[in-house]
Design an enzyme around this catalytic site. Structure first.
Site, PDB file in Angstrom:
ATOM      1  N   ARG A   1      -7.765  10.540  -7.619  1.00 51.85           N
ATOM      2  CA  ARG A   1      -8.936   9.880  -6.602  1.00 51.85           C
ATOM      3  C   ARG A   1     -10.432  10.347  -6.687  1.00 51.85           C
ATOM      4  O   ARG A   1     -10.841   9.697  -6.714  1.00 51.85           O
ATOM      5  CB  ARG A   1      -8.414  10.121  -5.534  1.00 51.85           C
ATOM      6  CG  ARG A   1      -9.287   8.449  -4.429  1.00 51.85           C
ATOM      7  CD  ARG A   1      -8.858   8.494  -3.660  1.00 51.85           C
ATOM      8  NE  ARG A   1      -9.739   8.179  -2.431  1.00 51.85           N
ATOM      9  CZ  ARG A   1      -9.929   6.749  -1.361  1.00 51.85           C
ATOM     10  NH1 ARG A   1      -8.479   6.909  -1.637  1.00 51.85           N
ATOM     11  NH2 ARG A   1     -10.279   7.068  -0.841  1.00 51.85           N
TER      12      ARG A   1
ATOM     13  N   LYS B   1       0.946  -1.163  -0.038  1.00 46.97           N
ATOM     14  CA  LYS B   1      -0.034  -0.028  -0.098  1.00 46.97           C
ATOM     15  C   LYS B   1       0.851   0.997  -0.197  1.00 46.97           C
ATOM     16  O   LYS B   1       1.711   1.380   1.168  1.00 46.97           O
ATOM     17  CB  LYS B   1      -0.904   0.056   1.427  1.00 46.97           C
ATOM     18  CG  LYS B   1      -1.688   1.220   1.065  1.00 46.97           C
ATOM     19  CD  LYS B   1      -2.727   1.449   2.751  1.00 46.97           C
ATOM     20  CE  LYS B   1      -3.936   2.337   1.766  1.00 46.97           C
ATOM     21  NZ  LYS B   1      -3.282   3.467   1.363  1.00 46.97           N
TER      22      LYS B   1
ATOM     23  N   ARG C   1     -17.032   1.129  -2.087  1.00 50.04           N
ATOM     24  CA  ARG C   1     -16.479   0.717  -0.477  1.00 50.04           C
ATOM     25  C   ARG C   1     -17.125  -1.288  -0.220  1.00 50.04           C
ATOM     26  O   ARG C   1     -17.600  -1.315   0.100  1.00 50.04           O
ATOM     27  CB  ARG C   1     -16.112   0.640  -0.050  1.00 50.04           C
ATOM     28  CG  ARG C   1     -15.083   0.897   1.466  1.00 50.04           C
ATOM     29  CD  ARG C   1     -15.294   1.843   2.874  1.00 50.04           C
ATOM     30  NE  ARG C   1     -15.133   3.585   2.717  1.00 50.04           N
ATOM     31  CZ  ARG C   1     -13.929   4.140   2.060  1.00 50.04           C
ATOM     32  NH1 ARG C   1     -12.432   3.151   2.326  1.00 50.04           N
ATOM     33  NH2 ARG C   1     -13.650   5.485   2.122  1.00 50.04           N
TER      34      ARG C   1
ATOM     35  N   GLU D   1      -0.248   3.759  -8.341  1.00 49.51           N
ATOM     36  CA  GLU D   1      -0.403   4.821  -7.069  1.00 49.51           C
ATOM     37  C   GLU D   1       1.565   5.589  -7.754  1.00 49.51           C
ATOM     38  O   GLU D   1       2.234   4.495  -8.433  1.00 49.51           O
ATOM     39  CB  GLU D   1       0.070   4.247  -6.444  1.00 49.51           C
ATOM     40  CG  GLU D   1       0.549   4.969  -4.747  1.00 49.51           C
ATOM     41  CD  GLU D   1      -1.245   5.418  -4.431  1.00 49.51           C
ATOM     42  OE1 GLU D   1      -2.158   5.310  -4.486  1.00 49.51           O
ATOM     43  OE2 GLU D   1      -1.385   5.804  -3.361  1.00 49.51           O
TER      44      GLU D   1
ATOM     45  N   LYS E   1      -7.830  -2.673   2.886  1.00 47.97           N
ATOM     46  CA  LYS E   1      -6.029  -2.493   3.706  1.00 47.97           C
ATOM     47  C   LYS E   1      -6.081  -2.586   5.514  1.00 47.97           C
ATOM     48  O   LYS E   1      -6.618  -2.190   5.982  1.00 47.97           O
ATOM     49  CB  LYS E   1      -6.440  -0.730   3.746  1.00 47.97           C
ATOM     50  CG  LYS E   1      -7.336   0.399   4.280  1.00 47.97           C
ATOM     51  CD  LYS E   1      -7.346   1.073   3.729  1.00 47.97           C
ATOM     52  CE  LYS E   1      -8.519   1.811   4.646  1.00 47.97           C
ATOM     53  NZ  LYS E   1      -9.181   3.332   3.660  1.00 47.97           N
TER      54      LYS E   1
HETATM   55  P1  AMP Z   1      -7.035   5.106   1.941  1.00 48.73           P
HETATM   56  O1  AMP Z   1      -6.437   6.307   1.353  1.00 48.73           O
HETATM   57  O2  AMP Z   1      -5.894   5.014   2.879  1.00 48.73           O
HETATM   58  O3  AMP Z   1      -8.660   4.953   2.259  1.00 48.73           O
HETATM   59  O4  AMP Z   1      -6.628   4.141   1.171  1.00 48.73           O
HETATM   60  C1  AMP Z   1      -7.122   3.817  -0.357  1.00 48.73           C
HETATM   61  C2  AMP Z   1      -5.475   4.509  -1.075  1.00 48.73           C
HETATM   62  O5  AMP Z   1      -4.871   3.631  -0.900  1.00 48.73           O
HETATM   63  C3  AMP Z   1      -5.872   4.552  -2.435  1.00 48.73           C
HETATM   64  O6  AMP Z   1      -6.931   5.469  -2.942  1.00 48.73           O
HETATM   65  C4  AMP Z   1      -4.457   4.187  -3.405  1.00 48.73           C
HETATM   66  O7  AMP Z   1      -4.719   5.810  -3.751  1.00 48.73           O
HETATM   67  C5  AMP Z   1      -3.382   4.224  -2.583  1.00 48.73           C
HETATM   68  N1  AMP Z   1      -3.287   2.996  -2.500  1.00 48.73           N
HETATM   69  C6  AMP Z   1      -1.952   2.453  -2.935  1.00 48.73           C
HETATM   70  N2  AMP Z   1      -1.774   0.599  -2.612  1.00 48.73           N
HETATM   71  C7  AMP Z   1      -2.271   1.177  -3.317  1.00 48.73           C
HETATM   72  C8  AMP Z   1      -3.114  -0.590  -3.905  1.00 48.73           C
HETATM   73  N3  AMP Z   1      -2.223  -0.882  -4.137  1.00 48.73           N
HETATM   74  N4  AMP Z   1      -4.016  -0.646  -4.445  1.00 48.73           N
HETATM   75  C9  AMP Z   1      -5.121   0.182  -4.353  1.00 48.73           C
HETATM   76  N5  AMP Z   1      -5.030   1.437  -3.802  1.00 48.73           N
HETATM   77  C10 AMP Z   1      -3.401   1.277  -3.553  1.00 48.73           C
END
Ligand code: AMP
Length: 588
Positions: free
Chosen positions: A272, A252, A417, A302, A423
């Site tokens: 995004r 991530k 979602r 990313e 995550k």
């Molecule tokens: P969050 O912002 O904590 O909800 O996490 C989602 C965000 O993580 C996504 O919108 C992406 O920008 C980021 N991201 C980073 N690595 C990945 C991955 N391997 N797959 C999908 N999203 C990712």
């Protein structure tokens, strides 16, 4: 279609904040709307001319609008300004003023929605030196023929102050009822919206082609797709419980999500929240087409700032240095990046969203070549806690935030979602187990060093059921002088005269903001609260949930849409999780 019908409808909508009533008014409006203006009506009720991703801004200044009112009414500028000061709303002031109009036009034409829309569109497209005069001419020509009520809404749309708080979901409910007689069909509309991000197009399709048209709705290159989002888990064991015994783990990375639409040398990039962001990434535009082995393609990646010497990933804040107006070229050399692909949504004229994760990853690797700049996001198929733990360690050592876990056999669910992606983050500082992304809804002026800035911000979660933003805490710690200034710059233009109806709070903030910005906070605990409205009545009747000792982490999540903020559900889960930990500790 007569503009009067729209103006009366907007007037009714402005008088309510109840979602059901709002939906009903919308249904009535859609039923009166001819098929060929339905998309225009759909944009106009949201104060827009086209979908957001096209970036069409009206950009009319108040001063210019005041001059136009004066020109068409013959009433002196000073008097209009006085009236404006009284009500704080120029649209409203203009209707009061026009009631007293001294100049009468003899050949008053009826104004239609089409005419207003076309004129506004011309105004939006005007640029250059002579544009102010032209804009004024266009505005006063409309005002000449408008009734006071019509004028008031024309001005509100022009100035960007039409804030009815109509959420996309409400519009879709109304479209489903008006054109299929059943609100349940919203889900089908939702899918069409998720793959097009264009509510006007969705409205036109259901009005002209019915549900059948909506079911056949297809992805179109250069129309952004709403991103798939992930639920969170707190531990490896919880992940296994939810994902089964074999799934993909990916790094991530802590950068910016970028959706790339490419055909030959033509490249468009969407953030995004589906804003066009090519200007920050000239390096992507220049280099990536060489890596593509397909006629056309939609990819997700990313973009991450890196240390060029070590190849290590650097945090999101480094990348944000690119978000500036001038000298982008300098920022591009100072903050080098890599583009880390993790999904493919369209290839050679065909949608890929229905393919399973596994098939998509294979397709991605087949059509995108790797090099120094373009990479596939590191991925491993994992089967047990140890394998996750091991991969997590590698990911943290490489400078990433944790892992994304993805089911192998599931399609890409645009705009939602769900539990097909999870995550798992590593956050030691934070006793809640995760940070929260909250919506800034209000501000309190600072004292001492913070005079002239917002010293404290009022934050909200996102209530998915009601489509509202209930308050959850005030945050006044964690701000550096630099971040306070930066927040002030971002928030100042979002100040609204009236509290947006989607904000749920009994607090008396010094200023209310349009709910448009998300920031990240950590906190020590979630508690029941008599004053905050997040998850109200969910745990205890008459109480909401609040964050105890919240602290801003320094991350302004400009890339996030407010609907991506932490939801009531997530806060309830965190609340219950901490209760369980306390309970388990007592038993030990
Ligand atoms: P969050 O912002 O904590 O909800 O996490 C989602 C965000 O993580 C996504 O919108 C992406 O920008 C980021 N991201 C980073 N690595 C990945 C991955 N391997 N797959 C999908 N999203 C990712």
């Amino acid at each position: 279609m007569e503009f009067a019908i729209l103006a009366e409808s907007l007037n009714k909508m402005e008088s309510t904040r109840k979602r059901l009533e709002l939906t009903q008014f919308l249904v009535e409006l859609f039923e009166k709307t001819p098929q060929d203006v339905i998309s225009k009506i759909t944009y106009l009720i949201q104060g827009k001319l086209r979908p957001d991703f096209e970036g069409i801004e009206l950009g009319v200044a108040e001063k210019l609008a005041i001059r136009a009112i004066s020109k068409s009414s013959g009433i002196p500028i000073k008097k209009i300004e006085d009236e404006y000061r009284k009500s704080g709303d120029l649209g409203h002031a203009s209707s009061v003023i026009l009631e007293q109009k001294t100049q009468t036009t003899f050949l008053m034409e009826d104004i239609t929605v089409e005419r207003v829309y076309d004129t506004l569109f011309k105004i939006a497209k005007l640029g250059g030196n002579r544009s102010q005069d032209m804009k004024m001419k266009y505005i006063s020509s409309l005002l000449n023929d408008a009734t006071p009520l019509e004028a008031s809404y024309i001005l509100k749309i022009l100035l960007g102050t039409l804030r009815l708080g109509i959420a996309e979901n409400t519009v879709m409910d109304a479209l489903a009822i008006a054109f299929s007689g059943n609100k349940e069909n919203r889900k089908k509309l939702q899918h069409a919206y998720n793959v097009s991000s264009d509510l006007g197009k969705v409205a036109e399709t259901i009005a002209t082609k019915g549900l059948e048209g909506i079911e056949k709705f297809e992805i179109v290159l250069f129309n952004p797709i709403r991103p798939m989002l992930a639920d969170r888990v707190k531990s490896e064991s919880e992940a296994i419980e939810k994902m089964g015994n074999e799934f993909a783990a990916e790094y991530k990375l802590d950068g910016e999500r970028v959706q790339l639409h490419i055909e030959g040398d033509k490249v468009e990039l969407f953030s995004r929240s589906l804003e066009r962001i090519e200007r920050y990434y000239p390096d992507i535009i220049e280099k990536i087409p060489k890596n593509i082995q397909a006629d056309n393609i939609i990819l997700e990646a990313e973009a991450v700032a890196i240390n060029e010497n070590t190849g290590e990933f650097l945090p999101f804040q480094e990348l944000m240095h690119r978000r500036r107006k001038y000298k982008i070229e300098k920022a591009v050399t100072e903050y080098p990046i890599t583009v880390n692909f993790f999904d493919i949504l369209y290839c050679n004229g065909k949608s890929c969203v229905e393919l399973s994760y596994k098939e998509r990853r294979e397709t991605l690797e087949k059509h995108v070549k790797e090099d120094e700049f373009a990479k596939y996001i590191p991925m491993k198929i994992v089967r047990n806690e140890n394998e996750i733990e091991d991969f997590m360690e590698n990911s943290i050592n490489a400078g990433s935030e944790g892992l994304m876990l993805k089911m192998l056999d599931k399609p890409y669910q645009a705009g939602s979602r769900g539990s097909h992606w999870l995550k798992l983050k590593r956050e030691y500082r934070n006793e809640l187990g995760d940070s929260l992304d909250l919506v800034v809804i209000g501000g309190f002026f600072g004292k001492g060093r913070r005079t002239g800035n917002y010293g404290t911000l009022l934050l909200a979660t996102y209530d998915e059921d009601e489509d509202t933003f209930p308050s959850i805490c005030k945050v006044g710690t964690g701000f550096s002088d630099e971040s306070l200034d930066q927040l002030y710059q971002i928030l100042q233009p979002k100040v609204s005269i009236k509290k947006n109806p989607r904000i749920i709070s009994d607090m008396e903030a010094d200023v209310w903001f349009e709910p448009e910005l998300v920031i990240e906070v950590v906190a020590s605990e979630i508690t029941l609260s008599p004053i905050h409205k997040a998850a109200f009545n969910a745990i205890r009747k008459g109480a909401g949930l609040a964050l105890r000792f919240p602290k801003f982490t320094g991350k302004i999540r400009v890339e996030k849409a407010v609907e991506d903020a932490s939801t009531n559900e997530e806060v309830i889960t965190l609340y219950k999780g901490q209760k369980k930990i306390a309970h388990d500790k007592n038993l030990m």
